[in-house]
Write a protein that holds these residues in place. Structure first.
Motif, PDB file in Angstrom:
ATOM      1  N   THR A 246      55.525 -12.634  15.471  1.00  0.00           N
ATOM      2  CA  THR A 246      54.496 -12.440  16.014  1.00  0.00           C
ATOM      3  C   THR A 246      54.782 -11.652  17.413  1.00  0.00           C
ATOM      4  O   THR A 246      55.956 -11.820  18.003  1.00  0.00           O
ATOM      5  CB  THR A 246      53.835 -13.886  16.532  1.00  0.00           C
ATOM      6  N   TRP A 247      53.958 -10.775  17.701  1.00  0.00           N
ATOM      7  CA  TRP A 247      53.589 -10.377  19.147  1.00  0.00           C
ATOM      8  C   TRP A 247      52.607 -10.756  19.999  1.00  0.00           C
ATOM      9  O   TRP A 247      51.549 -10.578  19.406  1.00  0.00           O
ATOM     10  CB  TRP A 247      53.762  -8.839  18.971  1.00  0.00           C
ATOM     11  N   ILE A 248      52.853 -11.122  21.147  1.00  0.00           N
ATOM     12  CA  ILE A 248      51.875 -11.624  21.962  1.00  0.00           C
ATOM     13  C   ILE A 248      51.215 -10.302  22.726  1.00  0.00           C
ATOM     14  O   ILE A 248      49.825 -10.170  22.713  1.00  0.00           O
ATOM     15  CB  ILE A 248      52.222 -12.667  23.110  1.00  0.00           C
ATOM     16  N   GLU A 249      52.090  -9.491  23.206  1.00  0.00           N
ATOM     17  CA  GLU A 249      51.705  -8.243  23.596  1.00  0.00           C
ATOM     18  C   GLU A 249      52.321  -6.824  22.806  1.00  0.00           C
ATOM     19  O   GLU A 249      53.727  -6.472  23.160  1.00  0.00           O
ATOM     20  CB  GLU A 249      51.921  -8.115  25.074  1.00  0.00           C
ATOM     21  N   ALA A 250      51.935  -6.627  21.834  1.00  0.00           N
ATOM     22  CA  ALA A 250      52.511  -5.531  21.105  1.00  0.00           C
ATOM     23  C   ALA A 250      52.462  -4.198  21.401  1.00  0.00           C
ATOM     24  O   ALA A 250      51.059  -3.925  21.768  1.00  0.00           O
ATOM     25  CB  ALA A 250      52.207  -5.706  19.435  1.00  0.00           C
ATOM     26  N   PRO A 251      53.361  -3.548  22.042  1.00  0.00           N
ATOM     27  CA  PRO A 251      53.257  -2.183  22.348  1.00  0.00           C
ATOM     28  C   PRO A 251      52.849  -1.159  21.494  1.00  0.00           C
ATOM     29  O   PRO A 251      52.027  -0.107  21.579  1.00  0.00           O
ATOM     30  CB  PRO A 251      54.662  -1.833  22.700  1.00  0.00           C
ATOM     31  N   PHE A 252      52.803  -1.359  20.109  1.00  0.00           N
ATOM     32  CA  PHE A 252      52.056  -0.386  19.249  1.00  0.00           C
ATOM     33  C   PHE A 252      50.617  -1.083  18.696  1.00  0.00           C
ATOM     34  O   PHE A 252      50.013  -0.472  17.711  1.00  0.00           O
ATOM     35  CB  PHE A 252      52.904  -0.564  17.713  1.00  0.00           C
ATOM     36  N   ASN A 253      50.191  -1.995  19.558  1.00  0.00           N
ATOM     37  CA  ASN A 253      48.784  -2.577  19.156  1.00  0.00           C
ATOM     38  C   ASN A 253      48.057  -2.499  20.572  1.00  0.00           C
ATOM     39  O   ASN A 253      47.248  -3.466  20.667  1.00  0.00           O
ATOM     40  CB  ASN A 253      48.896  -3.652  18.420  1.00  0.00           C
ATOM     41  N   GLU A 254      48.262  -1.560  21.379  1.00  0.00           N
ATOM     42  CA  GLU A 254      47.479  -1.520  22.991  1.00  0.00           C
ATOM     43  C   GLU A 254      47.521  -2.796  23.649  1.00  0.00           C
ATOM     44  O   GLU A 254      46.965  -3.574  23.961  1.00  0.00           O
ATOM     45  CB  GLU A 254      46.258  -1.306  22.584  1.00  0.00           C
ATOM     46  N   ASN A 255      48.938  -3.539  23.500  1.00  0.00           N
ATOM     47  CA  ASN A 255      49.282  -4.735  24.056  1.00  0.00           C
ATOM     48  C   ASN A 255      48.532  -5.870  23.508  1.00  0.00           C
ATOM     49  O   ASN A 255      48.270  -6.786  24.338  1.00  0.00           O
ATOM     50  CB  ASN A 255      49.324  -4.745  25.476  1.00  0.00           C
ATOM     51  N   ARG A 256      47.921  -5.899  22.422  1.00  0.00           N
ATOM     52  CA  ARG A 256      47.381  -7.061  21.804  1.00  0.00           C
ATOM     53  C   ARG A 256      48.194  -7.698  20.815  1.00  0.00           C
ATOM     54  O   ARG A 256      49.138  -7.282  20.261  1.00  0.00           O
ATOM     55  CB  ARG A 256      45.963  -6.492  21.370  1.00  0.00           C
ATOM     56  N   ALA A 257      47.807  -8.876  20.349  1.00  0.00           N
ATOM     57  CA  ALA A 257      48.582  -9.683  19.471  1.00  0.00           C
ATOM     58  C   ALA A 257      48.788  -9.162  18.002  1.00  0.00           C
ATOM     59  O   ALA A 257      47.843  -8.178  17.430  1.00  0.00           O
ATOM     60  CB  ALA A 257      48.306 -11.172  19.480  1.00  0.00           C
ATOM     61  N   VAL A 258      49.995  -9.415  17.327  1.00  0.00           N
ATOM     62  CA  VAL A 258      50.008  -9.033  16.112  1.00  0.00           C
ATOM     63  C   VAL A 258      50.992  -9.921  15.104  1.00  0.00           C
ATOM     64  O   VAL A 258      51.890 -10.671  15.889  1.00  0.00           O
ATOM     65  CB  VAL A 258      50.962  -7.789  15.856  1.00  0.00           C
ATOM     66  N   TRP A 259      50.424 -10.296  14.052  1.00  0.00           N
ATOM     67  CA  TRP A 259      50.915 -11.336  13.085  1.00  0.00           C
ATOM     68  C   TRP A 259      51.739 -10.379  12.192  1.00  0.00           C
ATOM     69  O   TRP A 259      51.089  -9.480  11.349  1.00  0.00           O
ATOM     70  CB  TRP A 259      50.094 -12.065  12.402  1.00  0.00           C
ATOM     71  N   GLN A 260      53.069 -11.004  11.391  1.00  0.00           N
ATOM     72  CA  GLN A 260      53.642 -10.059  10.272  1.00  0.00           C
ATOM     73  C   GLN A 260      54.317 -11.047   9.456  1.00  0.00           C
ATOM     74  O   GLN A 260      55.052 -11.896   9.741  1.00  0.00           O
ATOM     75  CB  GLN A 260      54.553  -9.349  10.725  1.00  0.00           C
ATOM     76  N   HIS A 261      53.818 -11.459   8.216  1.00  0.00           N
ATOM     77  CA  HIS A 261      54.364 -12.288   7.100  1.00  0.00           C
ATOM     78  C   HIS A 261      54.508 -11.192   5.708  1.00  0.00           C
ATOM     79  O   HIS A 261      53.853 -10.433   5.547  1.00  0.00           O
ATOM     80  CB  HIS A 261      53.383 -13.284   6.831  1.00  0.00           C
ATOM     81  N   LEU A 262      55.545 -11.943   4.965  1.00  0.00           N
ATOM     82  CA  LEU A 262      55.756 -11.258   3.622  1.00  0.00           C
ATOM     83  C   LEU A 262      55.197 -12.320   2.845  1.00  0.00           C
ATOM     84  O   LEU A 262      55.597 -13.592   3.008  1.00  0.00           O
ATOM     85  CB  LEU A 262      57.200 -11.102   3.156  1.00  0.00           C
ATOM     86  N   MET A 263      54.423 -12.087   1.804  1.00  0.00           N
ATOM     87  CA  MET A 263      53.916 -12.972   0.792  1.00  0.00           C
ATOM     88  C   MET A 263      54.301 -12.490  -0.582  1.00  0.00           C
ATOM     89  O   MET A 263      55.297 -11.610  -0.722  1.00  0.00           O
ATOM     90  CB  MET A 263      52.376 -13.338   0.807  1.00  0.00           C
ATOM     91  N   GLY A 264      53.816 -13.068  -1.603  1.00  0.00           N
ATOM     92  CA  GLY A 264      53.995 -12.766  -3.041  1.00  0.00           C
ATOM     93  C   GLY A 264      53.570 -11.193  -3.271  1.00  0.00           C
ATOM     94  O   GLY A 264      52.890 -10.413  -2.732  1.00  0.00           O
ATOM     95  N   ASP A 265      54.431 -10.668  -4.519  1.00  0.00           N
ATOM     96  CA  ASP A 265      53.982  -9.259  -4.958  1.00  0.00           C
ATOM     97  C   ASP A 265      54.518  -8.270  -3.891  1.00  0.00           C
ATOM     98  O   ASP A 265      54.262  -7.202  -4.005  1.00  0.00           O
ATOM     99  CB  ASP A 265      52.657  -9.180  -5.287  1.00  0.00           C
ATOM    100  N   ASN A 266      55.473  -8.629  -3.132  1.00  0.00           N
ATOM    101  CA  ASN A 266      56.103  -7.787  -2.102  1.00  0.00           C
ATOM    102  C   ASN A 266      54.916  -7.165  -1.307  1.00  0.00           C
ATOM    103  O   ASN A 266      55.021  -6.114  -0.938  1.00  0.00           O
ATOM    104  CB  ASN A 266      56.894  -6.591  -3.037  1.00  0.00           C
ATOM    105  N   VAL A 267      53.940  -7.844  -1.264  1.00  0.00           N
ATOM    106  CA  VAL A 267      52.815  -7.519   0.077  1.00  0.00           C
ATOM    107  C   VAL A 267      53.195  -8.050   1.247  1.00  0.00           C
ATOM    108  O   VAL A 267      53.257  -9.356   1.343  1.00  0.00           O
ATOM    109  CB  VAL A 267      51.358  -8.013  -0.693  1.00  0.00           C
TER     110      VAL A 267
END
Length: 571
Positions: A246-267
């Motif tokens: 997770t990013w609270i201030e993601a530089p690649f999202n205008e310093n807004r939050a981002v979540w990143q998860h892997l799930m089934g089917d390689n998605v």
């Protein structure tokens, strides 16, 4: 024959934007017998809604051998156009699914993880490994598995069919509801006409837009936020670590939050926080989504957009989860922000809680008063989950300058000092909620029991779920240490007069006093039951402690009575 049956809404308030999408199973419509007879059928339990909570409820009842009917207005699992939805399934949910017989299917399709990392800008400011935390460390199930929600629902459908007892009626929409002292009447529309059905108990698992709230006049405590997000389910050529990032201030999202998860089917599931006034249509356009993804993963990354859906968070909770013969469950009962995976998982826990109680009452093994404890226990859990997720939402999007100042200070300290990292709140990961206000639990009760291991009398390995299955829906009394002869006689008398199974729990070398015994060489079973030394723990079929004690006396008899709704609720 009543109003014409209309197809279900394509998106159920999500907006499908771009992507190859998911292929969902479809189930055939079968004309109910009420249409041919012209008479209202009667069933002890009717479940409305074939989503995560409703199907878990149906599977739990089938597991206990209790007849029920499930009505779903659609002909598939998931939601057409928004079928990914929830993806993070907690250890508690996985323990429930193991008990129901679908856990191995989930393991084969999903992605296990326990490590989470949180970044502010490019600095890592917080990390955890849930396997190192006591709330997760004893169970045979991992802390989390990520898998698309529709897979879980499809596994539940298959398992219900295997177990029998529960009818699944697809393309059956409930259009009206009335109740009297004897039961409830539901009016149902189908592609072949309309009919009515009577029920002793009705479970509303129809989702956050439940019509039952209006039909019974249920009051709701609600809070609508302006925090907007956009999901992107993506396959791509780069493969980040199998961790929750997770990013609270993601530089690649205008310093807004981002979540990143892997799930089934390689998605991969990427959640991007949007500006409060963002246009859902604009942020979901393929070109805009690709630009966001390329900023994060690089222009050279090959992308396949599986599904995109914008959404906004809100939180709400019905003030009473039981209204006469009606029980609210899952999103029909409460809606919480998804931070910490406290959304769909709470609906699974709702079902596990109510199912064993209804089964016991329907079979005549418990008093009707036991059903009141459903609201007492699950409403407390719902309110706690709303509180916890609202705090996370405010940390991720401060509502004013004071909250922004606090967050900036917390992040600044976390960059320098380990002790300050506990202030960083990107979601307090869900654990099984304790019950502190339940009339069905007495001294030492209300605590969840992890699916810990032990040894059967022949030396083979067993787990708590094995004991619960062996108990067959009855209460399970675990007695740690030796048992005097007079107490053995008392226990036999108690087990003969109540739905109760008793098991002695010994260390590796002690001689057994009872015919039924297991061994706990590492103390895992005792730790899971929250007792120490010479003691007993009374377990419910949903793997919660109803009560604990040290001596076999009247307090044990009272505890059994409370757990079965046979003793008046205490203040």
């Amino acid at each position: 024959m009543g109003e014409r049956f209309a197809d279900t809404a394509f998106t159920n308030s999500y907006e499908f934007a771009q992507g190859t999408g998911y292929v969902l199973p479809e189930y055939p419509f079968v004309a109910p017998p009420e249409l041919a007879s012209g008479q209202a059928g009667h069933h002890p339990i009717v479940i409305v809604g074939g989503g995560l909570a409703g199907l878990t409820m149906a599977c739990c009842l089938a597991h206990y051998g209790v007849a029920a009917v499930l009505l779903d207005e659609d002909n598939t699992v998931g939601v057409k156009g928004a079928s990914s939805r929830g993806i993070c399934y907690t250890q508690r949910s996985l323990e429930i699914f193991e008990r129901l017989g679908i856990y191995e299917r989930i393991v084969a399709k999903g992605i296990q993880w326990s490590v989470g990392r949180t970044f502010a800008g490019r600095d890592e400011v917080y990390s955890f490994d849930l396997r190192q935390q006591s709330s997760y460390s004893l169970s045979s199930q991992p802390p989390f598995i990520n898998i698309q929600q529709f897979y879980i629902e499809a596994f539940l459908v298959d398992r219900i069919r295997e177990l029998g007892s529960v009818q699944l009626r697809w393309s059956n929409r409930v259009t009206a509801f009335e109740q009297d002292r004897a039961g409830a009447t539901l009016s149902v529309s189908t592609p072949a006409g309309a009919y009515q059905i009577r029920a002793d108990h009705v479970i509303d698992a129809s989702g956050s837009r439940s019509p039952f709230r209006a039909w019974v006049g249920a009051s709701v405590t609600a809070k609508k936020g302006d925090d907007r997000w956009c999901i992107a389910d993506v396959r791509f050529s780069k493969h980040p670590p199998v961790e929750r990032h997770t990013w609270i201030e993601a530089p690649f999202n205008e310093n807004r939050a981002v979540w990143q998860h892997l799930m089934g089917d390689n998605v991969w599931r990427i959640d991007y926080q949007m500006a409060p006034n963002a246009d859902p249509e604009q942020v979901s356009r393929e070109a805009v989504v690709r630009e966001r993804l390329e900023r994060q993963f690089g222009a050279d990354c090959e992308l396949e957009i599986v599904w995109v859906g914008p959404y906004a968070y809100r939180s709400e909770c019905v003030d009473q989860m039981r209204h006469g013969h009606l029980y609210f469950m899952g999103d029909a009962a409460k809606v919480v922000s998804p931070f910490g995976a406290r959304g769909g998982n709470t609906g699974i826990a709702d079902a596990d809680n109510l199912a064993w109680k209804l089964a016991a009452v329907v079979k005549g093994q418990a008093g009707p008063a036991l059903l009141d404890s459903y609201h007492e226990e699950r409403h407390e859990a719902a309110r706690q989950n709303v509180l916890v997720t609202n705090r996370t939402a405010r940390f991720l999007r401060p509502s004013g300058p004071v909250e922004k100042l606090f967050r900036d200070a917390a992040l600044g300290l976390a960059r320098q000092y380990v002790f300050a990292r506990q202030f960083v709140n990107t979601g307090r990961m869900a654990i099984a909620n304790p019950y502190t206000r339940s009339s069905a639990c007495v001294a030492g009760g209300g605590q969840p029991v992890q699916n810990a291991s032990f040894q059967w009398s022949d030396g083979s390995e067993g787990r708590v779920n094995d004991l619960l299955r062996w108990a067959g829906g009855h209460l399970l009394l675990l007695l740690f240490g030796d048992i005097a002869a007079p107490n053995l006689r008392r226990l036999r008398d108690l087990a003969d007069s109540a739905p109760l199974r008793c098991v002695q729990v010994l260390d590796l070398d002690a001689a057994p006093d009872a015919a039924e015994y297991v061994r706990d060489p590492h103390g895992n079973l005792q730790a899971a039951c929250h007792v120490f030394g010479h003691a007993w723990a009374l377990l419910r079929p949903d793997a919660y402690v109803a009560a604990t004690g040290e001596t076999v006396d009247a307090s044990l008899v009272d505890a059994v009575g409370n757990a079965l709704g046979a003793v008046e609720a205490h203040a």
